[in-house]
Design a protein around this motif. Structure first.
Motif, PDB file in Angstrom:
ATOM      1  N   HIS A 137       0.812  -1.217   0.000  1.00 53.53           N
ATOM      2  CA  HIS A 137       0.000   0.000   0.000  1.00 53.53           C
ATOM      3  C   HIS A 137       0.852   1.277   0.000  1.00 53.53           C
ATOM      4  O   HIS A 137       1.969   1.291   0.511  1.00 53.53           O
ATOM      5  CB  HIS A 137      -0.891  -0.009   1.256  1.00 53.53           C
ATOM      6  CG  HIS A 137      -1.908   1.077   1.277  1.00 53.53           C
ATOM      7  ND1 HIS A 137      -1.772   2.214   2.040  1.00 53.53           N
ATOM      8  CD2 HIS A 137      -3.075   1.209   0.595  1.00 53.53           C
ATOM      9  CE1 HIS A 137      -2.834   2.994   1.852  1.00 53.53           C
ATOM     10  NE2 HIS A 137      -3.633   2.397   0.979  1.00 53.53           N
ATOM     11  N   ASP A 161       1.675  -6.234   3.029  1.00 55.69           N
ATOM     12  CA  ASP A 161       0.250  -6.214   3.340  1.00 55.69           C
ATOM     13  C   ASP A 161      -0.120  -7.641   3.775  1.00 55.69           C
ATOM     14  O   ASP A 161       0.427  -8.614   3.219  1.00 55.69           O
ATOM     15  CB  ASP A 161      -0.581  -5.917   2.075  1.00 55.69           C
ATOM     16  CG  ASP A 161      -0.638  -4.435   1.695  1.00 55.69           C
ATOM     17  OD1 ASP A 161       0.150  -3.645   2.246  1.00 55.69           O
ATOM     18  OD2 ASP A 161      -1.455  -4.095   0.834  1.00 55.69           O
ATOM     19  N   THR A 182      -5.804  -0.849  10.682  1.00 60.74           N
ATOM     20  CA  THR A 182      -6.628   0.358  10.607  1.00 60.74           C
ATOM     21  C   THR A 182      -7.898   0.153  11.414  1.00 60.74           C
ATOM     22  O   THR A 182      -8.347  -0.987  11.603  1.00 60.74           O
ATOM     23  CB  THR A 182      -6.994   0.691   9.144  1.00 60.74           C
ATOM     24  OG1 THR A 182      -7.867   1.817   9.136  1.00 60.74           O
ATOM     25  CG2 THR A 182      -7.694  -0.453   8.451  1.00 60.74           C
ATOM     26  N   SER A 223     -10.585   1.774  10.388  1.00 60.75           N
ATOM     27  CA  SER A 223     -11.568   2.376   9.479  1.00 60.75           C
ATOM     28  C   SER A 223     -12.237   1.381   8.533  1.00 60.75           C
ATOM     29  O   SER A 223     -13.146   1.757   7.815  1.00 60.75           O
ATOM     30  CB  SER A 223     -10.882   3.454   8.641  1.00 60.75           C
ATOM     31  OG  SER A 223      -9.883   2.870   7.830  1.00 60.75           O
TER      32      SER A 223
HETATM   33  N1  PMP Z   1      -2.848   0.084   4.541  1.00 61.03           N
HETATM   34  C1  PMP Z   1      -3.648  -0.511   3.630  1.00 61.03           C
HETATM   35  C2  PMP Z   1      -3.252  -1.843   3.065  1.00 61.03           C
HETATM   36  C3  PMP Z   1      -4.840   0.110   3.219  1.00 61.03           C
HETATM   37  O1  PMP Z   1      -5.633  -0.455   2.305  1.00 61.03           O
HETATM   38  C4  PMP Z   1      -5.184   1.366   3.800  1.00 61.03           C
HETATM   39  C5  PMP Z   1      -6.476   2.081   3.446  1.00 61.03           C
HETATM   40  N2  PMP Z   1      -6.713   2.258   2.111  1.00 61.03           N
HETATM   41  C6  PMP Z   1      -4.314   1.931   4.736  1.00 61.03           C
HETATM   42  C7  PMP Z   1      -3.169   1.254   5.087  1.00 61.03           C
HETATM   43  C8  PMP Z   1      -4.612   3.252   5.353  1.00 61.03           C
HETATM   44  O2  PMP Z   1      -5.581   3.143   6.342  1.00 61.03           O
HETATM   45  P1  PMP Z   1      -6.485   4.378   6.766  1.00 61.03           P
HETATM   46  O3  PMP Z   1      -7.579   4.500   5.770  1.00 61.03           O
HETATM   47  O4  PMP Z   1      -6.946   4.044   8.136  1.00 61.03           O
HETATM   48  O5  PMP Z   1      -5.588   5.577   6.759  1.00 61.03           O
END
Ligand code: PMP
Length: 394
Positions: free
Chosen positions: A136, A180, A239, A241
């Motif tokens: 990511h 990841d 995360t 979220s």
């Molecule tokens: N790492 C990965 C693999 C993600 O998919 C994401 C979100 N797109 C994040 C980190 C970032 O997380 P956040 O949306 O909480 O900033």
């Protein structure tokens, strides 16, 4: 030579992106981000959120957030290291450590912040980081900030990783391998058992970003737990979220790691902490996740049903091993047209094309979630079938 003005730079940049069809404009939702959304006055089935367990609109989380706002206010008032640490933050971190089966955990304001905080806190210019080529963007930025040598390895290619690990350990100080847990474009799972073996053979630091695995794999605890490797991964990032449904991020690991991050990670030291409402909602989500598997069961049932449905119609769902469901169309223009037609028919599913994924592997990416009903999934599958035939892709 005359220097370019900001306006020149912006105009040229925007024009170029528009010419390449890469200028992304989004319409705001007129509803919460649930299994169904309202967009431009139209109700649509939503297959594009990361709200895996449907917790983003859960009444229990909302009640806890409201209660915490009443008692603790809307903001934490300062950075964690001055006086922005509330009892609630510590309670959250205890829950996160228990959730991840680690000694300790530290919360950040987002998953992105967790990566740009934790990687540079432990790696520096004398070190090297072996990074899966599909990692990511926030991992890439965290690696860049650390000033360590970044050595990408081919996606999930363990021979390439082993070879590069051998070379790197001969030339650099500390060496980290970072991946990841679940890759967000294909839904495949990192080969953590092999990564751990290589790491142990070469004394590498292990770091897993489990943004898409937590709440989904390992009975909810994530990809590391799924492989029973909790005591063999040094740093687990996540995360709050996606499956958790709120906002924020964290790193979990040994007590000494967390102590170090508290004094050395810059977003912890210099950016105001998570709000009481967010923290309280997150604690409730973790309690729900750890006491009942109902939502995960529903998520997986929906994911399997939708994936089998797509394959039965004749679509290619790639190499997914998780609820992330790519529907691979191939050609970039056809993919975008397909997604456009789905939108017109009330199915919100975004196309993902080059350069986000390799050329010729354009896909519509679907996220079935626990909150979808069978009727919603059936309707989406019916639309996939009609549009697939109309555009001659099945
Ligand atoms: N790492 C990965 C693999 C993600 O998919 C994401 C979100 N797109 C994040 C980190 C970032 O997380 P956040 O949306 O909480 O900033």
């Amino acid at each position: 030579m005359t220097s370019k003005t900001l306006e020149d730079f912006l105009e040229a940049g925007i024009r170029e992106l528009k010419e390449q069809g890469l200028f992304n404009e989004v319409d705001p939702l007129e509803s919460p981000n649930g299994p169904q959304i309202t967009l431009n006055g139209k109700e649509m089935i939503n297959l594009s959120s990361n709200n895996y367990l449907g917790l983003a609109t859960d009444e229990r989380l909302k009640a806890k957030a409201i209660q915490a706002i009443e008692t603790d206010g809307v903001g934490a008032g300062a950075v964690r290291s001055i006086n922005g640490t509330l009892q609630l933050h510590l309670r959250l971190e205890e829950k996160l450590a228990a959730f991840k089966h680690t000694e300790a955990a530290l919360a950040y304001q987002s998953g992105f912040n967790a990566n740009v905080a934790a990687i540079p806190a432990v790696m520096d210019r004398n070190d090297a980081i072996l990074s899966d080529e599909l990692n990511h963007a926030s991992i890439i930025d965290g690696c860049r900030l650390s000033r360590a040598k970044i050595i990408p390895y081919k996606h999930s290619d363990m021979d390439d990783l082993r070879e590069k690990a051998k070379e790197a350990t001969e030339q650099y100080g500390k060496v980290m391998v970072i991946t990841d847990g679940v890759f967000s474009m294909d839904g495949d799972v990192a080969k953590l058992p092999e990564i751990v073996e290589i790491a142990e053979a070469f004394d590498l630091i292990t770091y897993v970003d489990d943004a898409h695995g937590s709440g989904v794999l390992g009975e909810g605890a994530g990809t590391v737990k799924h492989f029973n490797l909790s005591d063999r991964i040094d740093m687990q990032m996540g995360t709050l979220s996606k499956a958790i449904g709120v906002v924020g991020g964290y790193v979990a690991g040994r007590q000494s790691l967390i102590e170090w991050l508290k004094v050395r990670s810059r977003p912890f030291l210099f950016s105001t902490s998570l709000t009481p409402g967010d923290v309280a909602a997150t604690i409730e989500a973790l309690d729900i996740l750890t006491t009942s598997k109902d939502l995960q069961t529903r998520l997986w049932e929906n994911a399997r049903y939708f994936q089998e449905g797509l394959r039965a119609i004749g679509f290619d769902t790639g190499k997914t091993e998780t609820p992330i469901t790519p529907c691979i169309i191939g050609d970039e223009k056809e993919t975008q047209q397909f997604s456009q037609r789905l939108m017109e028919e009330g199915i919100y599913a975004k196309s993902i094309v080059f350069p986000t994924v390799p050329r010729g592997t354009g896909r519509v990416r679907n996220m079935p979630i626990a909150a979808h009903t069978r009727d919603m999934l059936d309707e989406a599958l019916a639309k996939y079938k009609t549009i697939g035939k109309e555009l001659n892709v099945i």
